[in-house]
Structure formats: C-alpha cells, structure tokens
Enzyme design. Structure first.
Site, mmCIF file in Angstrom:
data_model
loop_
_atom_site.group_PDB
_atom_site.id
_atom_site.type_symbol
_atom_site.label_atom_id
_atom_site.label_comp_id
_atom_site.label_asym_id
_atom_site.label_seq_id
_atom_site.Cartn_x
_atom_site.Cartn_y
_atom_site.Cartn_z
ATOM 1 N N HIS A 1 51.985 75.693 90.234
ATOM 2 C CA HIS A 1 53.299 75.396 89.461
ATOM 3 C C HIS A 1 54.202 74.384 89.766
ATOM 4 O O HIS A 1 54.384 74.475 90.946
ATOM 5 C CB HIS A 1 54.011 77.118 89.704
ATOM 6 C CG HIS A 1 55.470 77.241 88.797
ATOM 7 N ND1 HIS A 1 56.438 77.383 89.505
ATOM 8 C CD2 HIS A 1 55.766 77.142 87.400
ATOM 9 C CE1 HIS A 1 57.419 77.365 88.547
ATOM 10 N NE2 HIS A 1 56.801 77.163 87.583
ATOM 11 N N ARG A 2 54.519 73.453 88.722
ATOM 12 C CA ARG A 2 55.165 72.395 89.047
ATOM 13 C C ARG A 2 54.689 71.360 90.184
ATOM 14 O O ARG A 2 55.204 70.935 91.085
ATOM 15 C CB ARG A 2 56.720 72.655 89.460
ATOM 16 C CG ARG A 2 57.436 73.575 88.292
ATOM 17 C CD ARG A 2 58.624 73.580 88.741
ATOM 18 N NE ARG A 2 59.303 74.919 87.745
ATOM 19 C CZ ARG A 2 60.412 75.508 87.930
ATOM 20 N NH1 ARG A 2 61.250 75.247 88.927
ATOM 21 N NH2 ARG A 2 60.713 76.547 87.025
ATOM 22 N N GLU B 1 50.620 73.035 86.643
ATOM 23 C CA GLU B 1 51.670 73.015 85.764
ATOM 24 C C GLU B 1 52.934 72.263 85.726
ATOM 25 O O GLU B 1 53.321 71.999 86.895
ATOM 26 C CB GLU B 1 51.947 74.623 85.526
ATOM 27 C CG GLU B 1 52.806 74.831 84.394
ATOM 28 C CD GLU B 1 54.336 74.735 84.674
ATOM 29 O OE1 GLU B 1 55.339 74.772 83.760
ATOM 30 O OE2 GLU B 1 54.821 74.541 85.718
ATOM 31 N N ASP C 1 56.659 70.070 83.901
ATOM 32 C CA ASP C 1 57.501 69.903 82.826
ATOM 33 C C ASP C 1 57.918 68.812 82.277
ATOM 34 O O ASP C 1 57.837 67.616 83.197
ATOM 35 C CB ASP C 1 58.703 70.901 83.213
ATOM 36 C CG ASP C 1 58.555 72.108 83.652
ATOM 37 O OD1 ASP C 1 58.580 72.989 82.964
ATOM 38 O OD2 ASP C 1 58.594 72.378 85.021
ATOM 39 N N LYS D 1 59.636 71.082 77.609
ATOM 40 C CA LYS D 1 60.594 71.583 78.244
ATOM 41 C C LYS D 1 61.869 71.292 77.332
ATOM 42 O O LYS D 1 62.561 69.928 77.638
ATOM 43 C CB LYS D 1 61.181 71.310 79.946
ATOM 44 C CG LYS D 1 61.991 72.135 80.138
ATOM 45 C CD LYS D 1 61.329 73.665 80.522
ATOM 46 C CE LYS D 1 62.492 74.648 81.089
ATOM 47 N NZ LYS D 1 61.827 75.735 81.488
#
Length: 255
Positions: free
Chosen positions: A14-15, A41, A43, A118
């Site tokens: 995540h990120r 992952e 944004d 996003k």
C-alpha cells in the site's frame, strides 16, 4: 494467459512499503522491491500545472515540509518539497515523484502496479484520467497494471479511452459495496473490486467471485483477523506491510 491470472500476487504494498518508508515515494517502491513485494499500490493526481504526480492527500502538510493544496504547486515548486523527513530523518531530501518517474522505476524493477486515480474534492476526474492513463498504458504491460478509482467519472473516462478490457484492467473502489454493483461492473467491463476489508460481508465476497471478478481488500495489517477472508475467495490484500502476511496466505500454515 488471460489478463493477470497467472502472475497476480496475494499481497500488494500500500502506497509502496508505507509501514517502513515515506508513502508514495520512489524510495518506498524500491523498499517494496527489496523486500520481495511483487506489486505496489500508488495514488496519482495532478499539480496545478497539469503534471501527474504520485500523491494521496489534497494538501501537502501531512507528508511534506510545507503547507498548501497540491493544485497550488507547479512542478518546479513541488520538487522543492521534502517528502521524506516527516517519516524519519534518514529520508530527508526525498522529492515528490512524477507519474513518469514512478512508471519508469516500476518498469525497471519489473513490478506490478495498482494505480489509483485519486480525485480529491474540487478536482476534475476527466482531466486526471486523460492525463495519467495513456502514460500508464504506454509504460506498463496489461498484466502488470490495474487502474482503480472511487470516482465513477474517472472510471467511465478510463473505459472510454481504452474500451478493450484485455488492454485495461479496471478496478472499482468502494468503502461499501453498492446494491447495483453488478450493473456498474458490467457497464464498465470491470476487472476487479477493491473493498474495505472491515466492511465486506462473506455473502458479498462469494457473489463477487461467483460473477467472475477479482476481489482485492484494503488496507489490512492484521493477518490473523484477515484470515477468514481468504476462505471467502479474496484474491489479494493491500497492506502497509505485506510481509506480515507471509505465513497466513492461502496454502500457508500459520507459525
């Protein structure tokens, strides 16, 4: 090979590896790679000059050395921000990554990418998608890219730009699965659902899987609490620290 079936992992960082590195940075992605995470992952949104950058918040205060809304920065001023020291002094001097820089790194490392479009309040989803998606499709092969969003207009624009579902794996992001999820997914020719693991029900998970969609859950950092969801058919967990799940994945015995 049909889309991602042969190579998709059970864990996605995540990120980037955000439990150990400043989120959404080149350093976080390099860290994920070094720790063996095959997918990340991230944004994407736009600066005021239209440059797509890897960033989550509508403003820069939480994760940088300055304050202000992201859209008030152009590329020159954005590159003056220190986006690492807030996390730990050893990351001081880290700079905001452009989408192009990040895609080049991901390609170099051979990673897969779940790219979230996003769309923060007041921003134009169509412009974001029209700017970011062609670059992502050009830089990464289909089997290493899933594009997701909470924003319906961004998803519609993405599908208009690339109508072929074998060229664009489109992910539908929700806090809570809507009643009309089947109709939405069919209309968008979607690939996957990305749902909050804490709000997902077993019946919903099994119905999604029975309909043929992939199912990703975010953002889980407790592998024991998450364990029942594997039995429901969940394909992948998006986690700040995927290594926590190493002994709790399908086919693995807990130790």
């Amino acid at each position: 090979m049909t889309r991602l079936e042969a190579i998709h992992p059970h864990t996605i960082a995540h990120r980037g590896l955000s439990a150990h590195f400043p989120e959404n940075t080149l350093t976080a992605v390099r860290g994920a790679y070094r720790c063996g995470c095959p997918w990340v992952e991230l944004d994407v949104q736009l600066l005021g000059d239209g440059t797509p950058v890897i960033w989550h918040d509508p403003g820069v205060r939480r994760c940088s050395s300055r304050r202000g809304k992201l859209f008030t920065f152009d590329m020159t001023t954005a590159k003056t921000l220190d986006v690492g020291a807030w996390f730990h002094p050893r990351f001081a001097g880290e700079r905001m990554a452009t989408l192009e820089e990040m895609l080049d790194l991901i390609n170099e490392l051979g990673l897969g990418l779940n790219l979230e479009l996003k769309v923060n309040r007041g921003r134009d989803p169509r412009t974001l998608t029209e700017t970011s998606l062609p670059m992502a499709l050009d830089k990464l092969p289909t089997e290493r890219l899933v594009v997701s969003s909470f924003n319906r207009q961004a998803l519609h624009t993405a599908r208009q730009l690339e109508p072929d579902p074998h060229r664009l794996n489109l992910g539908l992001l929700y806090d809570k699965l809507p009643k009309e999820w089947r109709e939405i997914a069919s209309h968008l020719n979607a690939y996957s659902f990305h749902l909050d693991w804490r709000r997902l029900k077993e019946k919903q998970a099994r119905e999604i899987k029975a309909t043929g969609y992939r199912l990703f859950c975010y953002t889980a950092n407790d592998p024991i609490a998450f364990a029942p969801l594997w039995q429901w058919g969940v394909d992948a967990v998006i986690s700040d620290d995927p290594d926590l799940f190493a002994h709790y994945l399908p086919g693995k015995a807990a130790t």
